[in-house]
Design a protein around this motif. Structure first.
Motif, short mmCIF file in Angstrom:
data_model
loop_
_atom_site.label_atom_id
_atom_site.label_comp_id
_atom_site.label_asym_id
_atom_site.label_seq_id
_atom_site.Cartn_x
_atom_site.Cartn_y
_atom_site.Cartn_z
N ILE A 8 0.46 -1.08 -0.04
CA ILE A 8 -0.25 0.17 -0.01
C ILE A 8 0.59 1.03 -0.15
CG2 ILE A 8 -2.12 0.94 1.05
CD1 ILE A 8 -2.34 -1.57 0.32
N LEU A 9 0.64 2.07 -1.29
CA LEU A 9 1.87 3.02 -1.38
C LEU A 9 0.93 4.55 -0.43
CD1 LEU A 9 2.90 2.63 -5.06
CD2 LEU A 9 3.99 2.37 -3.29
N HIS A 10 1.73 4.35 0.08
CA HIS A 10 1.65 6.35 1.19
C HIS A 10 2.77 6.74 1.26
CE1 HIS A 10 0.20 8.65 4.79
NE2 HIS A 10 -0.52 8.79 4.41
N VAL A 51 -7.81 10.41 10.83
CA VAL A 51 -8.49 10.85 9.57
C VAL A 51 -8.92 9.35 8.73
CG1 VAL A 51 -8.73 12.30 8.18
CG2 VAL A 51 -7.61 13.02 9.84
N LYS A 52 -10.13 9.43 9.36
CA LYS A 52 -10.61 8.26 8.32
C LYS A 52 -10.56 8.36 6.59
CE LYS A 52 -15.45 6.11 6.44
NZ LYS A 52 -15.17 5.12 6.61
N THR A 53 -10.00 7.31 6.00
CA THR A 53 -10.17 7.03 4.61
C THR A 53 -11.15 6.06 4.26
OG1 THR A 53 -8.11 5.65 5.35
CG2 THR A 53 -7.78 7.87 5.32
N SER A 54 -10.65 5.89 3.01
CA SER A 54 -11.39 5.34 1.43
C SER A 54 -11.14 3.62 2.06
CB SER A 54 -11.79 5.64 0.58
OG SER A 54 -10.71 6.22 -0.19
N PHE A 55 -9.55 3.61 2.57
CA PHE A 55 -8.87 2.10 2.22
C PHE A 55 -10.19 1.30 2.48
CE2 PHE A 55 -6.94 -1.32 4.35
CZ PHE A 55 -5.21 -1.41 3.54
N ASN A 56 -10.64 1.20 3.37
CA ASN A 56 -11.53 -0.32 3.42
C ASN A 56 -12.29 -0.30 2.18
OD1 ASN A 56 -10.09 -0.94 5.46
ND2 ASN A 56 -11.75 -0.18 6.79
N GLU A 57 -12.88 0.58 1.20
CA GLU A 57 -13.75 1.28 0.54
C GLU A 57 -13.02 0.46 -0.24
OE1 GLU A 57 -16.00 3.05 4.27
OE2 GLU A 57 -13.59 3.17 2.88
N VAL A 58 -12.61 0.97 -0.72
CA VAL A 58 -11.04 0.77 -1.85
C VAL A 58 -10.37 -0.46 -2.76
CG1 VAL A 58 -9.39 1.50 -3.30
CG2 VAL A 58 -10.90 3.45 -2.65
N THR A 59 -10.09 -0.77 -1.15
CA THR A 59 -8.86 -2.21 -1.71
C THR A 59 -10.30 -3.46 -0.69
OG1 THR A 59 -9.21 -2.30 1.05
CG2 THR A 59 -6.81 -1.75 -0.87
N SER A 60 -11.58 -3.14 -0.81
CA SER A 60 -12.39 -4.54 -0.82
C SER A 60 -12.68 -4.44 -2.50
CB SER A 60 -13.63 -3.63 -0.01
OG SER A 60 -14.08 -3.22 -0.98
N GLN A 61 -12.54 -3.61 -3.10
CA GLN A 61 -13.30 -4.26 -4.31
C GLN A 61 -12.11 -4.55 -5.72
OE1 GLN A 61 -15.94 -1.47 -6.15
NE2 GLN A 61 -15.80 -0.15 -4.98
N ASN A 67 1.31 -9.01 -8.36
CA ASN A 67 1.73 -8.42 -8.68
C ASN A 67 1.91 -6.86 -8.12
OD1 ASN A 67 0.89 -8.11 -10.87
ND2 ASN A 67 2.69 -7.24 -11.85
N PHE A 68 1.19 -6.71 -8.22
CA PHE A 68 1.25 -5.22 -7.98
C PHE A 68 -0.62 -4.48 -7.16
CE2 PHE A 68 -0.07 -1.23 -9.39
CZ PHE A 68 0.90 0.23 -9.25
N TYR A 69 0.00 -4.15 -6.19
CA TYR A 69 -0.96 -3.46 -5.21
C TYR A 69 -0.62 -1.95 -5.24
CZ TYR A 69 -4.87 -4.61 -2.65
OH TYR A 69 -6.61 -4.31 -1.61
N LEU A 70 -1.90 -0.59 -5.34
CA LEU A 70 -2.15 0.46 -4.28
C LEU A 70 -2.73 1.19 -4.35
CD1 LEU A 70 0.13 3.01 -6.54
CD2 LEU A 70 -2.23 3.51 -6.39
N TYR A 71 -3.14 1.68 -2.81
CA TYR A 71 -3.99 1.96 -2.67
C TYR A 71 -3.34 4.13 -2.08
CZ TYR A 71 -7.22 5.26 0.65
OH TYR A 71 -8.46 5.91 0.87
#
Length: 539
Positions: A8-10, A51-61, A67-71
Motif C-alpha cells: 500500500i503506497l503511502h 482521519v477516516k480514509t476510503s482504504f477499506n472501501e477501495v481495497t475491498s474491490q 504483483n501490484f497493489y496500490l491505494y
C-alpha cells in the motif's frame, strides 16, 4: 527476506522503506540472544488512523496477492479544493507590480476554476486503487477504481460518462477481423449545458461571445439547428478498426514500402433520430454517382472513388437500428450489420476475445479491445518510421536502435477492459499482457523517452548543421585565399594552387579540415573549392 504480497503506497511508508534499505539493506543480520524476541513480543500493535480514509472501501474491490497493489487516499488533498484554489488567488493578487487589468483577469480565471471544481464533483474523489494479478503466464487481470462514497458523485465529471451500466452493444458491431474497438457513453447535451453555465458565469467577454456564436456558426456550416443536433445524439460513441489479412496494402516509407493487412475504419454513433443522416443525404444527392440503399431497416449512401487505389475505399454513411455509421467502405457496414443480426460470426466468437474476456463484466459504460495483431502492425510501422527518420537525420544504426528501444515493448500490447459506473465510483476491469504496474511506472518512462526522442534527433540535426556551416566557412576562406594568390602571382583561371601556396593567405591550421571528416579539393582558380560530403558546398 519475506516476500511482500501486498504493498500500500503511502508517502510515510515509502520514506520509511527507503531509509530502511539505505541503512540496513535486504540481508538479514544475525541477532544477539539479548536482542531476540518472541513472535508475540515483536508483533506491532494495531494503529488506528485519526482521519477516516476510503482504504477499506477501495481495497475491498481490488484483488490482493498479485504483483501490484496500490491505494492512494485523496480525500485530504481534494476535499475543499475549491476553497484552497480561492486562497491561491489571494496569493497571486498580492504579487508586486501586478497591473489592475491583470489582477482583474486573474480574479476571473480563478473564479472560473473554482466553479469548475465545485460543479465537476472532483472533490468527491476519496481514493484511487490499482491491482494486478498474473492469472496465466503473461496474462494479467487488472483493476482500477476511482472512488467516491455512496450518495456522492453528483458532479458532471461523474455524469458525463453515462449512467447505469448496460449491455455492451458496441461489441455486436465488431467483425471477426477487428483489431481495435473502443466504445463509450458520452452526454454531449450535458457537456454543452456545463459549458453554458461555466462560461456564462465567467464574466470573460471573449469566452461568452464565442459561446454565443458557436451554435450560429454550426448552423451556418451544416444547415442543422444546434438544439436539434444535440437532441438527435443518443449518448454512445464508438470506433472500430479492422485488419484484413487476406489483402495487404503497401505503405510508402523513405526506407521502403511496408506491407500491412488492409485496414478498415468504422465510426458508430447512437442516435435518437435521422437528423444527421438526412442532412448528409441532402448533400450527397447532388452527386449523381452516389450509390443509394433504402430498405426497411437500412438507409445507406456510398461515394464511389473513381481513382484506382490499393485499398478498398468507398466512403459510406448509413443509418440502421438507432445507430449512425460512417465507414471507409459499404462492405464494412454490411459486415457489421450482419454480425449484429447474427448472420455472421463476430469478435465475441473469436478465441482471442474469449480468452481476454474471462472474468470481465458483460455490462458497463465503456469498453476497449486491442488485439495482438494491431500491436504487431503498429510496431512494424513504428520501426520503419524510426529507421526512416534516422536516415534523414544522419543517425548511426546504434542511435536509431536506442531511440526505438525507448518506445517499443518486448511484445505488442493487447487487452480487453470494461469500465463500469458504480454507486462508489468508476471501476475498470481488464485482462491483458501488461500489468497495471505500467500505469504507475510508465508515465515517467514515457516522458523521458519522449524527451530523448525529441532531443537526440534534434541534437544530431543541430550538430550536422553546425558542421556544414563550419565547412562552408572553410570553403569560403580557401576560395578567398585562392583568389588572393592568383591576383598577387598573376595566375590564370586554370592554375591550381597547393596548400603551401595558400598558406600565407589562410589563418589558423593549414590545411583546413572539414569538421565532419570530409576531404577538400582546392580546384583551379576559376572553380570553387569543394568538400567530399554532400551538402557541404558554397552557394
Amino acid at each position: 527476506m519475506k516476500k511482500i504480497n501486498r504493498l500500500i503506497l503511502h508517502p510515510s511508508i515509502i520514506l520509511f522503506a527507503s531509509l530502511a534499505v539505505l541503512n540496513f539493506g535486504c540481508e538479514k543480520k544475525p541477532e544477539s540472544p539479548a536482542a531476540q524476541t518472541t513472535p508475540t513480543e515483536s508483533k506491532s500493535p494495531a494503529i488506528t488512523p485519526v482521519v477516516k480514509t476510503s482504504f477499506n472501501e477501495v481495497t475491498s474491490q481490488l484483488d490482493s496477492g498479485g504483483n501490484f497493489y496500490l491505494y492512494l487516499g485523496t480525500a485530504q488533498w481534494l476535499d475543499g479544493l475549491s476553497t484552497k484554489v480561492s486562497g491561491w488567488r489571494d496569493l497571486v493578487d498580492s504579487a508586486p507590480d501586478l497591473k489592475p487589468e491583470d489582477r482583474e483577469n486573474v480574479d476571473k480565471a480563478f473564479a472560473v476554476l473554482t466553479h469548475l471544481i465545485k460543479d465537476s464533483g472532483i472533490e468527491d474523489v476519496t481514493g484511487v486503487g490499482l491491482s494486478s494479478v498474473e492469472i496465466e503466464n503473461g496474462l494479467y487481470h487488472n483493476k482500477a477504481l476511482l472512488h467516491h462514497y455512496p450518495g456522492k458523485g453528483s458532479g458532471f465529471l461523474w455524469k458525463f460518462m453515462g449512467g447505469k451500466p448496460h449491455a455492451l452493444t458496441g461489441l455486436d458491431f465488431c467483425p471477426t477481423n477487428t483489431a481495435l474497438s473502443i466504445f463509450s457513453d458520452g452526454d454531449l447535451s450535458l457537456l454543452w449545458s456545463v459549458a453554458q453555465q461555466e462560461i456564462g458565469n465567467s464574466e470573460i467577454p471573449q469566452a461568452q461571445e464565442w459561446l454565443q456564436k458557436l451554435p450560429e456558426l454550426f448552423e451556418q456550416k451544416t444547415q442543422v439547428k444546434w438544439d436539434k443536433f444535440l437532441d438527435s445524439i443518443g449518448g454512445e460513441f464508438g470506433i472500430v478498426i479492422t485488419l484484413d489479412d487476406s489483402h495487404t496494402i503497401p505503405i510508402p516509407l523513405p526506407s521502403g514500402a511496408l506491407k500491412i493487412p488492409e485496414p478498415g475504419l468504422l465510426l458508430v454513433v447512437k442516435i435518437n433520430d435521422d437528423t444527421i443522416f438526412n442532412r448528409i443525404d441532402e448533400q450527397l444527392k447532388k452527386n449523381p454517382q452516389i450509390v443509394s440503399v433504402d430498405q426497411a431497416n437500412l438507409k445507406m449512401r456510398t461515394v464511389p472513388v473513381p481513382i484506382p487505389l490499393p485499398i478498398n475505399l468507398r466512403p459510406t454513411v448509413a443509418s440502421s437500428g438507432g445507430y449512425l455509421f460512417v465507414a471507409s467502405s459499404d462492405t464494412l457496414i454490411n459486415e457489421a450489420l450482419a454480425v449484429k443480426s447474427g448472420q455472421k460470426p463476430g469478435l465475441k466468437g473469436t478465441d482471442e476475445f474469449k480468452h481476454l474476456s474471462q472474468n470481465i463484466p458483460d455490462q458497463g459504460n465503456q469498453f476497449a479491445f486491442v488485439s495482438e495483431r494491431f500491436g504487431k502492425t503498429m510496431f512494424e510501422i513504428q520501426t520503419q518510421a524510426i529507421n526512416a527518420a534516422a536516415a534523414r537525420n544522419h543517425q548511426t544504426p546504434g542511435q536509431a536502435q536506442w531511440i526505438q528501444s525507448l518506445f517499443r515493448n518486448r511484445q505488442p500490447a493487447y487487452s480487453y477492459s470494461v469500465g463500469v459506473n458504480t454507486d462508489e465510483g468508476c471501476l475498470t476491469v481488464g485482462n491483458g499482457n501488461q500489468s497495471a504496474a505500467a500505469v504507475a511506472v510508465l508515465p515517467a518512462v514515457a516522458v523521458s523517452g519522449m524527451m530523448a526522442a525529441i532531443a537526440v534527433p534534434n541534437f544530431v540535426k543541430a550538430r550536422a548543421t553546425s558542421q556544414r556551416n563550419a565547412c562552408i566557412n572553410n570553403l569560403r576562406q580557401i576560395d578567398a585565399a585562392k583568389q588572393q594568390w592568383a591576383l598577387e602571382k598573376n595566375k590564370k583561371g586554370d592554375d591550381v594552387p597547393t596548400w603551401d601556396d595558400l598558406k600565407p593567405y589562410l589563418y589558423g591550421s593549414v590545411p583546413l579540415r572539414c569538421p565532419a571528416g570530409g576531404e577538400y579539393t582546392i580546384n583551379a582558380v576559376s572553380e570553387r573549392p569543394t568538400c567530399s560530403i554532400a551538402g557541404h558546398q558554397l552557394p
